[in-house]
Design a protein around this motif. Sequence first.
Motif, PDB file in Angstrom:
ATOM      1  N   ILE A  46    -123.408  24.090 -16.932  1.00 58.30           N
ATOM      2  CA  ILE A  46    -124.003  24.962 -15.486  1.00 58.30           C
ATOM      3  C   ILE A  46    -125.288  25.194 -15.459  1.00 58.30           C
ATOM      4  O   ILE A  46    -125.867  25.353 -17.461  1.00 58.30           O
ATOM      5  N   SER A  47    -126.698  24.870 -14.970  1.00 62.31           N
ATOM      6  CA  SER A  47    -127.401  25.044 -15.168  1.00 62.31           C
ATOM      7  C   SER A  47    -128.742  24.477 -16.294  1.00 62.31           C
ATOM      8  O   SER A  47    -130.222  24.517 -15.650  1.00 62.31           O
ATOM      9  N   THR A  48    -128.154  23.707 -17.239  1.00 61.21           N
ATOM     10  CA  THR A  48    -129.471  22.724 -18.090  1.00 61.21           C
ATOM     11  C   THR A  48    -129.835  21.161 -17.971  1.00 61.21           C
ATOM     12  O   THR A  48    -130.272  21.353 -18.454  1.00 61.21           O
ATOM     13  N   VAL A  81    -118.476  17.315 -18.947  1.00 65.98           N
ATOM     14  CA  VAL A  81    -118.381  15.814 -18.631  1.00 65.98           C
ATOM     15  C   VAL A  81    -119.514  16.008 -18.379  1.00 65.98           C
ATOM     16  O   VAL A  81    -120.775  16.532 -18.222  1.00 65.98           O
ATOM     17  N   ASP A  82    -120.852  14.992 -18.908  1.00 63.94           N
ATOM     18  CA  ASP A  82    -121.521  14.851 -18.736  1.00 63.94           C
ATOM     19  C   ASP A  82    -122.063  13.546 -19.088  1.00 63.94           C
ATOM     20  O   ASP A  82    -121.210  12.402 -19.128  1.00 63.94           O
ATOM     21  N   LEU A  83    -123.024  12.242 -17.967  1.00 69.69           N
ATOM     22  CA  LEU A  83    -123.170  10.591 -17.445  1.00 69.69           C
ATOM     23  C   LEU A  83    -123.267  10.277 -18.820  1.00 69.69           C
ATOM     24  O   LEU A  83    -122.826   9.620 -19.411  1.00 69.69           O
ATOM     25  N   GLY A 139    -125.327  17.020  -1.654  1.00 73.23           N
ATOM     26  CA  GLY A 139    -127.016  16.442  -1.770  1.00 73.23           C
ATOM     27  C   GLY A 139    -127.877  17.362  -2.544  1.00 73.23           C
ATOM     28  O   GLY A 139    -127.180  18.152  -3.482  1.00 73.23           O
ATOM     29  N   GLY A 140    -129.173  17.833  -2.407  1.00 73.65           N
ATOM     30  CA  GLY A 140    -130.018  17.677  -3.201  1.00 73.65           C
ATOM     31  C   GLY A 140    -129.977  16.947  -5.273  1.00 73.65           C
ATOM     32  O   GLY A 140    -130.725  18.023  -5.927  1.00 73.65           O
ATOM     33  N   GLY A 141    -129.699  15.755  -5.225  1.00 73.89           N
ATOM     34  CA  GLY A 141    -129.014  15.530  -6.594  1.00 73.89           C
ATOM     35  C   GLY A 141    -128.118  15.869  -7.525  1.00 73.89           C
ATOM     36  O   GLY A 141    -127.567  16.862  -7.196  1.00 73.89           O
TER      37      GLY A 141
HETATM   38  N1  AR6 Z   1    -121.016  13.509 -13.480  1.00 71.85           N
HETATM   39  C1  AR6 Z   1    -120.902  14.279 -14.751  1.00 71.85           C
HETATM   40  N2  AR6 Z   1    -121.622  15.078 -15.046  1.00 71.85           N
HETATM   41  C2  AR6 Z   1    -123.034  15.502 -14.113  1.00 71.85           C
HETATM   42  C3  AR6 Z   1    -122.945  13.991 -13.265  1.00 71.85           C
HETATM   43  C4  AR6 Z   1    -121.535  13.248 -12.313  1.00 71.85           C
HETATM   44  N3  AR6 Z   1    -121.432  12.938 -11.659  1.00 71.85           N
HETATM   45  N4  AR6 Z   1    -124.218  14.408 -12.386  1.00 71.85           N
HETATM   46  C5  AR6 Z   1    -125.078  14.974 -12.784  1.00 71.85           C
HETATM   47  N5  AR6 Z   1    -124.179  15.465 -14.564  1.00 71.85           N
HETATM   48  P1  AR6 Z   1    -127.376  19.658 -12.664  1.00 71.85           P
HETATM   49  P2  AR6 Z   1    -128.184  22.673 -12.399  1.00 71.85           P
HETATM   50  C6  AR6 Z   1    -124.420  16.775 -15.678  1.00 71.85           C
HETATM   51  O1  AR6 Z   1    -128.621  19.416 -12.477  1.00 71.85           O
HETATM   52  O2  AR6 Z   1    -129.044  22.499 -13.725  1.00 71.85           O
HETATM   53  C7  AR6 Z   1    -128.523  20.304  -7.900  1.00 71.85           C
HETATM   54  O3  AR6 Z   1    -129.400  19.973  -7.007  1.00 71.85           O
HETATM   55  C8  AR6 Z   1    -126.437  16.626 -15.933  1.00 71.85           C
HETATM   56  O4  AR6 Z   1    -126.573  15.678 -16.624  1.00 71.85           O
HETATM   57  O5  AR6 Z   1    -126.427  18.786 -11.433  1.00 71.85           O
HETATM   58  O6  AR6 Z   1    -127.052  23.551 -12.593  1.00 71.85           O
HETATM   59  C9  AR6 Z   1    -127.917  21.441  -7.065  1.00 71.85           C
HETATM   60  O7  AR6 Z   1    -127.826  21.769  -5.677  1.00 71.85           O
HETATM   61  C10 AR6 Z   1    -126.463  18.617 -16.415  1.00 71.85           C
HETATM   62  O8  AR6 Z   1    -125.888  18.003 -17.482  1.00 71.85           O
HETATM   63  O9  AR6 Z   1    -127.398  21.418 -12.132  1.00 71.85           O
HETATM   64  C11 AR6 Z   1    -128.822  23.145  -7.409  1.00 71.85           C
HETATM   65  O10 AR6 Z   1    -129.632  23.356  -6.642  1.00 71.85           O
HETATM   66  C12 AR6 Z   1    -125.364  18.838 -15.416  1.00 71.85           C
HETATM   67  O11 AR6 Z   1    -124.437  17.723 -14.859  1.00 71.85           O
HETATM   68  C13 AR6 Z   1    -129.076  22.245  -8.498  1.00 71.85           C
HETATM   69  O12 AR6 Z   1    -129.058  21.179  -8.842  1.00 71.85           O
HETATM   70  C14 AR6 Z   1    -125.439  19.882 -14.142  1.00 71.85           C
HETATM   71  O13 AR6 Z   1    -126.941  19.243 -13.759  1.00 71.85           O
HETATM   72  C15 AR6 Z   1    -128.327  23.138  -9.861  1.00 71.85           C
HETATM   73  O14 AR6 Z   1    -128.912  23.030 -11.191  1.00 71.85           O
END
Ligand code: AR6
Length: 234
Positions: A46-48, A81-83, A139-141
């Motif tokens: 979360i958050s990284t 989990v991470d990708l 959405g939002g990536g």
């Molecule tokens: N499966 C496993 N891990 C993943 C996947 C996946 N399909 N996709 C990403 N990760 P982030 P945050 C990992 O940016 O920092 C969003 O837009 C990624 O490599 O998704 O908490 C929301 O709408 C990383 O290690 O979340 C919020 O606005 C982890 O998931 C904002 O991003 C978290 O990356 C939250 O930011």
Amino acid sequence: VNGANSSQMNKGAEVGNDKQGKEMLPKTAVSDGQWDDAHTLAFPSISTSDFQFNQDIASDIIVETVAEFLSKFDNIRLVLVDLSPKSSILALVRAKALKNNIDASRFLIHVGDITRLHSEGGLRCNAIANAANWRLKPGGGGVNAAIFSAGGHALEVATKEEAETISPGSSIAVQVPKTSPLFQTEGVTHVIHVLGPNMNPQRPNYLEGDYVKGCEVLHDAYSSLFRNFISITR
Ligand code: AR6
């Protein structure tokens, strides 16, 4: 914390090398059979990523909250989990989990897509966590986009029925509708949306580099996630 010996632990946590000699993490090398009936929560860091929280600090908080949680509850399993096999958060957490003697059969480090854990990773996880945004919008990536996309419209509707917004450091569990591909293909019964601390000036609730507050919020986020997971399993 738990009694796993070092040879057991190494099985699930060995580090290989790719051609460039960079650290590579293997796919999870643990047989899943014994865990078919157990409760398993898979979660991303979360958050990284988009929220730009320091990964070294985050890895301490992950290991601390995981250790605390596993010592309190039997018969549950957690999967970070991470990708990418080159994920630095996975490498940090794996090293610290080993150092802290966390039972590697109950805390897995897995490389793969959290929306395809069963179909591609061979892992049965009844719950998965989402690193959400405060409006609980698709959405939002990042992992949020992936989970809402895999969950389909039904997950969006079910989430809306639970809550309109979420505050930093808290989580909301949503039952995955039976019509959702996430349930049908992956066997996921619950998505737990979590909102972590935000260190990205471009995003809402920006903490302006305040890591005292940030650590508190990240700790609360994982505690809330794990508590919510337990309440689902009871
Ligand atoms: N499966 C496993 N891990 C993943 C996947 C996946 N399909 N996709 C990403 N990760 P982030 P945050 C990992 O940016 O920092 C969003 O837009 C990624 O490599 O998704 O908490 C929301 O709408 C990383 O290690 O979340 C919020 O606005 C982890 O998931 C904002 O991003 C978290 O990356 C939250 O930011």
